[in-house]
Design an enzyme around this catalytic site. Structure first.
Site, PDB file in Angstrom:
ATOM      1  N   HIS A 102       0.876  -1.198   0.000  1.00 41.86           N
ATOM      2  CA  HIS A 102       0.000   0.000   0.000  1.00 41.86           C
ATOM      3  C   HIS A 102       0.901   1.232   0.000  1.00 41.86           C
ATOM      4  O   HIS A 102       1.424   1.639   1.037  1.00 41.86           O
ATOM      5  CB  HIS A 102      -0.912   0.009   1.234  1.00 41.86           C
ATOM      6  CG  HIS A 102      -1.896   1.138   1.246  1.00 41.86           C
ATOM      7  ND1 HIS A 102      -3.243   0.972   1.529  1.00 41.86           N
ATOM      8  CD2 HIS A 102      -1.748   2.476   1.002  1.00 41.86           C
ATOM      9  CE1 HIS A 102      -3.859   2.136   1.468  1.00 41.86           C
ATOM     10  NE2 HIS A 102      -2.974   3.079   1.160  1.00 41.86           N
ATOM     11  N   HIS A 162       1.664   5.253  -1.769  1.00 38.50           N
ATOM     12  CA  HIS A 162       1.335   6.419  -2.615  1.00 38.50           C
ATOM     13  C   HIS A 162       2.641   7.033  -3.104  1.00 38.50           C
ATOM     14  O   HIS A 162       3.485   7.410  -2.283  1.00 38.50           O
ATOM     15  CB  HIS A 162       0.570   7.477  -1.821  1.00 38.50           C
ATOM     16  CG  HIS A 162      -0.719   6.967  -1.252  1.00 38.50           C
ATOM     17  ND1 HIS A 162      -1.919   7.084  -1.922  1.00 38.50           N
ATOM     18  CD2 HIS A 162      -1.003   6.330  -0.088  1.00 38.50           C
ATOM     19  CE1 HIS A 162      -2.889   6.533  -1.192  1.00 38.50           C
ATOM     20  NE2 HIS A 162      -2.355   6.074  -0.071  1.00 38.50           N
ATOM     21  N   ARG A 214       2.353   9.342  -5.901  1.00 38.23           N
ATOM     22  CA  ARG A 214       1.924  10.556  -6.640  1.00 38.23           C
ATOM     23  C   ARG A 214       2.453  10.514  -8.064  1.00 38.23           C
ATOM     24  O   ARG A 214       2.758   9.465  -8.598  1.00 38.23           O
ATOM     25  CB  ARG A 214       2.400  11.837  -5.914  1.00 38.23           C
ATOM     26  CG  ARG A 214       2.237  11.852  -4.413  1.00 38.23           C
ATOM     27  CD  ARG A 214       0.812  11.642  -3.958  1.00 38.23           C
ATOM     28  NE  ARG A 214       0.670  11.856  -2.512  1.00 38.23           N
ATOM     29  CZ  ARG A 214      -0.346  11.393  -1.807  1.00 38.23           C
ATOM     30  NH1 ARG A 214      -1.304  10.687  -2.388  1.00 38.23           N
ATOM     31  NH2 ARG A 214      -0.416  11.625  -0.516  1.00 38.23           N
ATOM     32  N   ASN A 240      -5.007   6.991  -6.321  1.00 35.85           N
ATOM     33  CA  ASN A 240      -5.749   8.232  -6.048  1.00 35.85           C
ATOM     34  C   ASN A 240      -4.997   9.473  -6.528  1.00 35.85           C
ATOM     35  O   ASN A 240      -4.730  10.390  -5.764  1.00 35.85           O
ATOM     36  CB  ASN A 240      -6.106   8.344  -4.559  1.00 35.85           C
ATOM     37  CG  ASN A 240      -4.901   8.372  -3.641  1.00 35.85           C
ATOM     38  OD1 ASN A 240      -3.844   7.826  -3.952  1.00 35.85           O
ATOM     39  ND2 ASN A 240      -5.046   9.028  -2.504  1.00 35.85           N
ATOM     40  N   LYS A 250      -9.356  -0.666  -5.852  1.00 39.20           N
ATOM     41  CA  LYS A 250      -9.360   0.033  -4.568  1.00 39.20           C
ATOM     42  C   LYS A 250     -10.675   0.778  -4.427  1.00 39.20           C
ATOM     43  O   LYS A 250     -11.025   1.612  -5.266  1.00 39.20           O
ATOM     44  CB  LYS A 250      -8.182   1.019  -4.511  1.00 39.20           C
ATOM     45  CG  LYS A 250      -8.114   1.858  -3.241  1.00 39.20           C
ATOM     46  CD  LYS A 250      -7.643   1.051  -2.019  1.00 39.20           C
ATOM     47  CE  LYS A 250      -7.756   1.864  -0.741  1.00 39.20           C
ATOM     48  NZ  LYS A 250      -6.689   2.832  -0.544  1.00 39.20           N
ATOM     49  N   HIS A 273     -10.693   1.163   1.461  1.00 37.63           N
ATOM     50  CA  HIS A 273     -10.442   2.184   2.475  1.00 37.63           C
ATOM     51  C   HIS A 273     -11.639   2.085   3.417  1.00 37.63           C
ATOM     52  O   HIS A 273     -12.737   2.533   3.080  1.00 37.63           O
ATOM     53  CB  HIS A 273     -10.324   3.576   1.852  1.00 37.63           C
ATOM     54  CG  HIS A 273     -10.029   4.635   2.870  1.00 37.63           C
ATOM     55  ND1 HIS A 273      -8.805   5.253   2.977  1.00 37.63           N
ATOM     56  CD2 HIS A 273     -10.794   5.148   3.872  1.00 37.63           C
ATOM     57  CE1 HIS A 273      -8.831   6.107   4.000  1.00 37.63           C
ATOM     58  NE2 HIS A 273     -10.026   6.063   4.546  1.00 37.63           N
ATOM     59  N   HIS A 288      -4.931  -0.518   5.643  1.00 37.82           N
ATOM     60  CA  HIS A 288      -4.526   0.234   6.837  1.00 37.82           C
ATOM     61  C   HIS A 288      -5.522   0.105   7.986  1.00 37.82           C
ATOM     62  O   HIS A 288      -6.122   1.068   8.421  1.00 37.82           O
ATOM     63  CB  HIS A 288      -4.220   1.708   6.536  1.00 37.82           C
ATOM     64  CG  HIS A 288      -5.159   2.391   5.587  1.00 37.82           C
ATOM     65  ND1 HIS A 288      -6.516   2.330   5.703  1.00 37.82           N
ATOM     66  CD2 HIS A 288      -4.911   3.161   4.495  1.00 37.82           C
ATOM     67  CE1 HIS A 288      -7.058   3.031   4.729  1.00 37.82           C
ATOM     68  NE2 HIS A 288      -6.117   3.536   3.981  1.00 37.82           N
ATOM     69  N   ASP A 337       1.394   2.671   3.517  1.00 35.59           N
ATOM     70  CA  ASP A 337       0.554   3.847   3.286  1.00 35.59           C
ATOM     71  C   ASP A 337       1.380   5.129   3.352  1.00 35.59           C
ATOM     72  O   ASP A 337       0.877   6.172   3.766  1.00 35.59           O
ATOM     73  CB  ASP A 337      -0.626   3.919   4.264  1.00 35.59           C
ATOM     74  CG  ASP A 337      -1.694   4.907   3.807  1.00 35.59           C
ATOM     75  OD1 ASP A 337      -1.718   5.255   2.613  1.00 35.59           O
ATOM     76  OD2 ASP A 337      -2.494   5.352   4.663  1.00 35.59           O
ATOM     77  N   ALA A 396      -4.190  14.929   4.827  1.00 37.12           N
ATOM     78  CA  ALA A 396      -3.995  13.704   5.601  1.00 37.12           C
ATOM     79  C   ALA A 396      -2.928  12.842   4.951  1.00 37.12           C
ATOM     80  O   ALA A 396      -2.966  12.625   3.746  1.00 37.12           O
ATOM     81  CB  ALA A 396      -5.301  12.926   5.673  1.00 37.12           C
TER      82      ALA A 396
HETATM   83  C1  NCD Z   1      -3.660   9.045   1.709  1.00 35.38           C
HETATM   84  C2  NCD Z   1      -3.169  10.048   0.677  1.00 35.38           C
HETATM   85  O1  NCD Z   1      -2.690  11.114   1.046  1.00 35.38           O
HETATM   86  O2  NCD Z   1      -3.232   9.733  -0.520  1.00 35.38           O
HETATM   87  N1  NCD Z   1      -3.757   9.714   2.977  1.00 35.38           N
HETATM   88  C3  NCD Z   1      -3.712   9.124   4.191  1.00 35.38           C
HETATM   89  O3  NCD Z   1      -3.863   9.809   5.189  1.00 35.38           O
HETATM   90  N2  NCD Z   1      -3.498   7.826   4.323  1.00 35.38           N
HETATM   91  C4  NCD Z   1      -4.944   8.467   1.277  1.00 35.38           C
HETATM   92  C5  NCD Z   1      -5.328   7.253   2.039  1.00 35.38           C
HETATM   93  O4  NCD Z   1      -4.697   6.197   1.937  1.00 35.38           O
HETATM   94  O5  NCD Z   1      -6.325   7.333   2.770  1.00 35.38           O
HETATM   95 ZN    ZN Z   2      -3.307   5.077   1.367  1.00 32.70          ZN
END
Ligand code: NCD
Ligand code: ZN
Length: 355
Positions: A17, A19, A21, A45, A103, A140, A178, A254, A270
């Site tokens: 998991h 991110h 970007r 995302n 997802k 999620h 998560h 995450d 977040a």
């Molecule tokens: C994640 C994000 O910033 O893409 N943020 C987070 O707080 N975990 C999105 C997510 O996994 O919920």
């Molecule tokens: Zn995430």
């Protein structure tokens, strides 16, 4: 007498998991994951989200282009489920080894989730297609109902959304991403005891921190993530879950980078950035609970097994040698990202040392 630092060699871990970007920020954060992990499950995302197999493969190519030379880091892709995802797209995903699954973001649940699912009941045929073709559904797990207290959103999601999906689709592979609560851990254990293919990823920050960390001496935006950190009893349930060695739980950092100024703001984003120590932070937790012997399965075997992928072959070595985390890292376009533990020590490091 000087104690020799503890050393641990494990099969190279995977991060299921992550991110990363896009654009310059992606190029800046990817090397951290590539140094540590063999594979990663790349979250979809983006703005706009990655909603088709074709888009996911194009995104994967972008990732490969900016990876440091000589790495064989292997990104695997998630596709963003929307109200309009077609049954044909599910069939295409089932045919594509580089796609791990879909997802599910409830609309509005988290960063860039505006395109998320608005009505679960209408997705029945898509879930059925996933179930039939063994494509995992990764969720999620938070309701977006503003009437539900933010600390209860995972538990209520399980009751209102997950239990009905499971009831309607007994053979569906489901990952509660998560997981942050005892309720979530209990649900995964219960479902597995009934023979279901249910699992959960667990982040390092949810294993290390409880919700006090968000307010320690003042508001701490870099400890704000979703699902939000929970109270200590829940953290302990997560720790117990990983210490149990259950194959229902595996590693997903995450790691969610956001430019510093977008977190240190009146309405901050977040996400915790943890890729800089994506395996080291877990080593700390497992060492603390005398469960280092359970780290390798959690980090390197269980996730690959769940996704039906071969386990990695190479090894990495971790050594218990404290290092100081920088206050920030470059994050492209003149921005910086503040890592977890910024300006403080992490007790474990990779060997040979990489930063
Ligand atoms: C994640 C994000 O910033 O893409 N943020 C987070 O707080 N975990 C999105 C997510 O996994 O919920
Ligand atoms: Zn995430």
């Amino acid at each position: 007498m000087e104690m020799k630092p503890r050393r641990l060699s494990i099969i190279r871990p995977d991060d299921w998991h992550l991110h990363v970007r896009d654009g310059e920020g992606m190029a800046a954060v990817l090397p951290f994951s590539a140094r540590r992990f063999g594979r990663a499950g790349i979250m979809p995302n983006l703005k706009p989200p990655v909603t088709t197999v074709a888009q996911a493969l194009a995104y994967r190519e972008c990732i490969l282009r900016v990876l440091p030379a000589g790495t064989d880091f292997d990104p695997r892709m998630f596709i963003y489920l929307t109200d309009n995802t077609s049954v044909e797209e599910v069939a295409r995903a089932a045919q594509e080894d580089l796609v791990l699954g879909f997802k599910l973001y409830p609309a509005g649940a988290t960063t860039n989730s505006d395109a998320g699912v608005t009505d679960i009941d209408k997705l029945h045929d898509r879930f059925e297609a996933m179930e039939r073709s063994e494509v995992p559904l990764c969720v999620h797990g938070e309701v977006t109902d503003l009437a539900v207290d933010i600390f209860d959103r995972e538990r209520v999601f399980i009751e209102r959304v997950l239990v009905p999906i499971r009831r309607g689709h007994p053979a569906l592979k489901i990952v509660l991403e998560h997981v942050t609560t005892k309720d979530g851990v209990d649900y995964v254990n219960y479902d597995r005891s009934m023979g279901s293919q249910t699992a959960a990823t667990i982040t390092a920050h949810h294993l290390l921190l409880n919700r006090n960390a968000i307010f320690q001496g003042g508001v701490r935006p870099h400890h704000y993530c979703l699902p939000v950190l929970k109270r200590e009893t829940h953290r302990q349930a997560l720790v117990a879950a990983v210490a149990s060695g259950s194959p229902g739980f595996f590693l997903g950092t995450d790691s969610a980078p956001h430019a510093k100024h977008t977190k240190e703001a009146a309405c901050g984003c977040a996400g915790c950035f943890t890729a800089h120590a994506g395996i080291e932070l877990y080593a700390e937790v497992f060492a603390e609970m005398n469960a280092l012997d359970k780290l390798e399965a959690f980090a390197s075997f269980t996730g690959a097994d769940f996704y039906g992928l071969p386990r990695n072959m190479e090894t990495i070595t971790l050594v218990e040698k404290p290092w100081l985390v920088p206050q920030s890292y470059e994050y492209g376009e003149g921005n910086t990202v503040v890592p977890l533990r910024a300006g403080e020590q992490i007790l474990w490091q990779l060997e040979p040392s990489v930063e």
